[in-house]
Design a protein around this motif. Structure first.
Motif, PDB file in Angstrom:
ATOM      1  N   PRO A 268      51.485  18.961  69.634  1.00 42.42           N
ATOM      2  CA  PRO A 268      51.761  20.216  70.409  1.00 42.42           C
ATOM      3  C   PRO A 268      51.469  21.462  69.775  1.00 42.42           C
ATOM      4  CG  PRO A 268      54.009  19.254  69.478  1.00 42.42           C
ATOM      5  CD  PRO A 268      52.866  18.425  69.009  1.00 42.42           C
ATOM      6  N   TYR A 269      50.007  21.568  69.225  1.00 42.22           N
ATOM      7  CA  TYR A 269      49.760  22.719  68.431  1.00 42.22           C
ATOM      8  C   TYR A 269      49.566  23.885  69.511  1.00 42.22           C
ATOM      9  CZ  TYR A 269      48.640  20.658  64.155  1.00 42.22           C
ATOM     10  OH  TYR A 269      48.587  19.883  62.890  1.00 42.22           O
ATOM     11  N   GLY A 270      49.303  25.078  69.134  1.00 43.72           N
ATOM     12  CA  GLY A 270      49.114  26.132  70.051  1.00 43.72           C
ATOM     13  C   GLY A 270      49.713  27.395  69.592  1.00 43.72           C
ATOM     14  N   PRO A 271      49.038  28.689  69.626  1.00 44.50           N
ATOM     15  CA  PRO A 271      49.626  29.645  68.935  1.00 44.50           C
ATOM     16  C   PRO A 271      51.017  30.082  69.236  1.00 44.50           C
ATOM     17  CG  PRO A 271      47.818  30.235  70.639  1.00 44.50           C
ATOM     18  CD  PRO A 271      48.316  28.769  70.870  1.00 44.50           C
ATOM     19  N   ARG A 272      51.669  30.598  68.290  1.00 42.96           N
ATOM     20  CA  ARG A 272      53.168  30.845  68.335  1.00 42.96           C
ATOM     21  C   ARG A 272      53.222  32.419  67.980  1.00 42.96           C
ATOM     22  NH1 ARG A 272      51.425  26.374  67.504  1.00 42.96           N
ATOM     23  NH2 ARG A 272      52.898  24.496  67.434  1.00 42.96           N
ATOM     24  N   ASP A 273      54.591  32.841  68.279  1.00 42.06           N
ATOM     25  CA  ASP A 273      54.825  34.463  67.907  1.00 42.06           C
ATOM     26  C   ASP A 273      55.472  34.443  66.651  1.00 42.06           C
ATOM     27  OD1 ASP A 273      57.640  33.927  68.344  1.00 42.06           O
ATOM     28  OD2 ASP A 273      57.537  34.762  70.401  1.00 42.06           O
ATOM     29  N   GLY A 274      55.591  35.531  66.091  1.00 43.43           N
ATOM     30  CA  GLY A 274      56.383  35.409  64.762  1.00 43.43           C
ATOM     31  C   GLY A 274      57.496  34.798  64.442  1.00 43.43           C
TER      32      GLY A 274
ATOM     33  N   PRO B  32      58.541  28.062  51.626  1.00 47.28           N
ATOM     34  CA  PRO B  32      59.674  28.333  52.461  1.00 47.28           C
ATOM     35  C   PRO B  32      59.848  27.236  53.541  1.00 47.28           C
ATOM     36  CG  PRO B  32      58.840  30.399  51.812  1.00 47.28           C
ATOM     37  CD  PRO B  32      57.965  29.305  51.337  1.00 47.28           C
ATOM     38  N   ALA B  33      58.705  26.754  54.118  1.00 50.89           N
ATOM     39  CA  ALA B  33      58.692  25.851  55.143  1.00 50.89           C
ATOM     40  C   ALA B  33      59.101  24.517  54.702  1.00 50.89           C
ATOM     41  CB  ALA B  33      57.146  25.756  55.696  1.00 50.89           C
ATOM     42  N   ALA B  34      59.161  23.950  53.416  1.00 52.88           N
ATOM     43  CA  ALA B  34      59.658  22.878  52.954  1.00 52.88           C
ATOM     44  C   ALA B  34      61.046  22.880  53.154  1.00 52.88           C
ATOM     45  CB  ALA B  34      59.187  22.692  51.671  1.00 52.88           C
ATOM     46  N   GLY B  35      61.885  23.761  52.967  1.00 48.83           N
ATOM     47  CA  GLY B  35      63.103  23.836  53.139  1.00 48.83           C
ATOM     48  C   GLY B  35      63.613  23.774  54.610  1.00 48.83           C
ATOM     49  N   ALA B  36      62.630  24.586  55.392  1.00 49.30           N
ATOM     50  CA  ALA B  36      62.968  24.479  56.812  1.00 49.30           C
ATOM     51  C   ALA B  36      62.920  23.192  57.505  1.00 49.30           C
ATOM     52  CB  ALA B  36      62.078  25.669  57.667  1.00 49.30           C
ATOM     53  N   TYR B  37      62.293  22.297  56.807  1.00 45.78           N
ATOM     54  CA  TYR B  37      61.716  20.912  57.249  1.00 45.78           C
ATOM     55  C   TYR B  37      63.034  19.946  56.990  1.00 45.78           C
ATOM     56  CZ  TYR B  37      58.855  17.002  58.491  1.00 45.78           C
ATOM     57  OH  TYR B  37      58.286  15.527  58.829  1.00 45.78           O
ATOM     58  N   THR B  38      63.741  20.122  55.973  1.00 45.29           N
ATOM     59  CA  THR B  38      64.841  19.219  55.786  1.00 45.29           C
ATOM     60  C   THR B  38      66.026  19.394  56.452  1.00 45.29           C
ATOM     61  OG1 THR B  38      65.521  20.845  54.182  1.00 45.29           O
ATOM     62  CG2 THR B  38      64.079  19.214  53.434  1.00 45.29           C
TER      63      THR B  38
ATOM     64  N   ALA C  95      47.198  34.631  58.462  1.00 46.68           N
ATOM     65  CA  ALA C  95      47.148  35.736  59.857  1.00 46.68           C
ATOM     66  C   ALA C  95      45.630  35.768  60.395  1.00 46.68           C
ATOM     67  CB  ALA C  95      47.511  37.127  59.302  1.00 46.68           C
ATOM     68  N   SER C  96      44.748  34.874  59.955  1.00 47.20           N
ATOM     69  CA  SER C  96      43.630  34.957  60.338  1.00 47.20           C
ATOM     70  C   SER C  96      43.405  34.585  61.864  1.00 47.20           C
ATOM     71  CB  SER C  96      42.591  34.083  59.746  1.00 47.20           C
ATOM     72  OG  SER C  96      41.306  34.514  59.697  1.00 47.20           O
ATOM     73  N   PRO C  97      44.005  33.369  62.293  1.00 46.69           N
ATOM     74  CA  PRO C  97      43.727  32.933  63.922  1.00 46.69           C
ATOM     75  C   PRO C  97      44.969  33.581  64.551  1.00 46.69           C
ATOM     76  CG  PRO C  97      44.688  31.195  62.732  1.00 46.69           C
ATOM     77  CD  PRO C  97      44.344  32.084  61.685  1.00 46.69           C
ATOM     78  N   ALA C  98      44.507  34.479  65.781  1.00 48.29           N
ATOM     79  CA  ALA C  98      45.467  34.995  66.473  1.00 48.29           C
ATOM     80  C   ALA C  98      46.696  34.200  66.954  1.00 48.29           C
ATOM     81  CB  ALA C  98      44.789  35.605  67.593  1.00 48.29           C
ATOM     82  N   GLY C  99      47.900  34.660  66.807  1.00 51.21           N
ATOM     83  CA  GLY C  99      49.061  34.073  67.201  1.00 51.21           C
ATOM     84  C   GLY C  99      49.475  33.084  66.302  1.00 51.21           C
ATOM     85  N   GLN C 100      48.868  32.858  64.892  1.00 51.91           N
ATOM     86  CA  GLN C 100      49.534  31.868  63.933  1.00 51.91           C
ATOM     87  C   GLN C 100      50.631  32.795  63.165  1.00 51.91           C
ATOM     88  OE1 GLN C 100      49.265  28.739  63.795  1.00 51.91           O
ATOM     89  NE2 GLN C 100      47.708  28.545  65.285  1.00 51.91           N
ATOM     90  N   ALA C 101      51.376  32.172  62.141  1.00 55.98           N
ATOM     91  CA  ALA C 101      52.220  32.814  61.358  1.00 55.98           C
ATOM     92  C   ALA C 101      51.635  33.926  60.666  1.00 55.98           C
ATOM     93  CB  ALA C 101      52.874  31.815  60.611  1.00 55.98           C
ATOM     94  N   ALA C 102      52.319  34.861  60.251  1.00 56.80           N
ATOM     95  CA  ALA C 102      51.828  36.006  59.477  1.00 56.80           C
ATOM     96  C   ALA C 102      52.315  36.035  57.929  1.00 56.80           C
ATOM     97  CB  ALA C 102      52.314  37.488  60.247  1.00 56.80           C
ATOM     98  N   GLY C 103      52.273  34.875  57.368  1.00 58.67           N
ATOM     99  CA  GLY C 103      52.996  34.789  56.287  1.00 58.67           C
ATOM    100  C   GLY C 103      53.809  33.301  55.914  1.00 58.67           C
ATOM    101  N   GLU C 104      54.130  33.191  54.931  1.00 50.90           N
ATOM    102  CA  GLU C 104      55.076  32.043  54.654  1.00 50.90           C
ATOM    103  C   GLU C 104      56.397  31.941  55.224  1.00 50.90           C
ATOM    104  OE1 GLU C 104      54.019  28.933  53.145  1.00 50.90           O
ATOM    105  OE2 GLU C 104      52.122  30.085  52.545  1.00 50.90           O
ATOM    106  N   GLN C 105      56.988  33.172  55.323  1.00 54.23           N
ATOM    107  CA  GLN C 105      58.406  33.154  56.097  1.00 54.23           C
ATOM    108  C   GLN C 105      58.135  32.915  57.465  1.00 54.23           C
ATOM    109  OE1 GLN C 105      61.197  33.133  54.617  1.00 54.23           O
ATOM    110  NE2 GLN C 105      60.269  33.381  52.598  1.00 54.23           N
ATOM    111  N   ASP C 106      57.093  33.276  58.276  1.00 52.47           N
ATOM    112  CA  ASP C 106      57.006  33.007  59.573  1.00 52.47           C
ATOM    113  C   ASP C 106      56.580  31.688  59.748  1.00 52.47           C
ATOM    114  OD1 ASP C 106      57.373  35.684  60.416  1.00 52.47           O
ATOM    115  OD2 ASP C 106      55.081  36.223  60.703  1.00 52.47           O
ATOM    116  N   LYS C 107      55.739  30.966  58.892  1.00 50.99           N
ATOM    117  CA  LYS C 107      55.611  29.491  58.966  1.00 50.99           C
ATOM    118  C   LYS C 107      56.814  28.872  58.693  1.00 50.99           C
ATOM    119  CE  LYS C 107      53.206  27.620  55.481  1.00 50.99           C
ATOM    120  NZ  LYS C 107      52.300  26.993  54.453  1.00 50.99           N
ATOM    121  N   ALA C 108      57.663  29.182  57.960  1.00 50.63           N
ATOM    122  CA  ALA C 108      59.152  28.561  57.598  1.00 50.63           C
ATOM    123  C   ALA C 108      59.844  28.748  59.046  1.00 50.63           C
ATOM    124  CB  ALA C 108      59.930  29.062  56.452  1.00 50.63           C
ATOM    125  N   ALA C 109      59.987  29.729  59.602  1.00 48.37           N
ATOM    126  CA  ALA C 109      60.593  30.059  60.864  1.00 48.37           C
ATOM    127  C   ALA C 109      60.140  29.087  62.126  1.00 48.37           C
ATOM    128  CB  ALA C 109      60.456  31.428  61.473  1.00 48.37           C
ATOM    129  N   ALA C 110      58.685  29.025  61.956  1.00 45.69           N
ATOM    130  CA  ALA C 110      58.031  27.971  62.972  1.00 45.69           C
ATOM    131  C   ALA C 110      58.740  26.639  62.879  1.00 45.69           C
ATOM    132  CB  ALA C 110      56.692  28.244  62.947  1.00 45.69           C
TER     133      ALA C 110
END
Length: 181
Positions: free
Chosen positions: A73-79, A175-181, A113-128
């Motif tokens: 289920p890929y797709g753009p996400r907000d921050g 940070p995303a590794a911590g969010a995955y556990t 932050a290159s593709p529109a709608g993707q995370a704007a950094g490591e903290q946003d990636k961890a939130a997703a």
């Protein structure tokens, strides 16, 4: 058996899946078999089609031969990590295959932050990633979650494909590794 010579062909995939499962179960009845879902595709005439519904039309009993169904289920996400229709499509897959547990066998978000709608950094990636984990835990028909990818493929923060990792390219936890556990 080939099923992907040209446009997607759910009937050919169904034949391949059923033949593979029959041979595999004969060799080892304990192996689990996952059926690939896909909510839409374009047929040879250029028309949008439902993969799942066409698969079921081609082989109405195919779900009985599967131990689960997969989705990406890929797709753009907000921050904030909220998912768009990519995650919402899981409900359609579950509706089409209600007896099968769903395995999210690939999903991720790049910190670029290159593709529109993707995370704007490591903290946003961890939130997703945390959003994915929370929703899988609260959805009883989702059995597994595999996040793409294990480690970043490079160091260029502007390169989207280089920044999907739970770990950096030197295998240091992000940070995303911590969010995955």
């Amino acid at each position: 058996l080939a099923f992907w010579d040209g446009p997607p062909d759910p009937a050919a995939y169904a034949r391949l899946f059923l033949a593979t499962v029959a041979a595999g179960r004969a060799a080892n009845p304990n192996v689990r078999w996952l059926l690939a879902s896909g909510t839409s595709y374009t047929d040879a005439a250029g028309r949008p089609r439902s993969w799942d519904l066409d698969l079921l039309r081609a082989a109405p009993t195919i779900a009985r031969q599967a131990d689960g169904i997969t989705a990406h289920p890929y797709g753009p996400r907000d921050g904030s990590g909220n998912a768009d229709s990519g995650w919402g499509q899981l409900n359609a897959v579950h509706r089409d295959f209600p007896t099968l547990p769903l395995w999210v066998t690939e999903v991720g978000v790049t910190s670029s932050a290159s593709p529109a709608g993707q995370a704007a950094g490591e903290q946003d990636k961890a939130a997703a990633v945390g959003w994915y984990v929370a929703h899988v835990r609260s959805t009883p028909w989702i059995q597994a979650l595999y996040v793409y990818g294990f480690a970043d493929a490079g160091t260029d923060p502007a390169a989207p494909e280089a920044n999907y990792g739970l770990f950096d390219h030197q295998l240091q936890a992000l940070p995303a590794a911590g969010a995955y556990t």
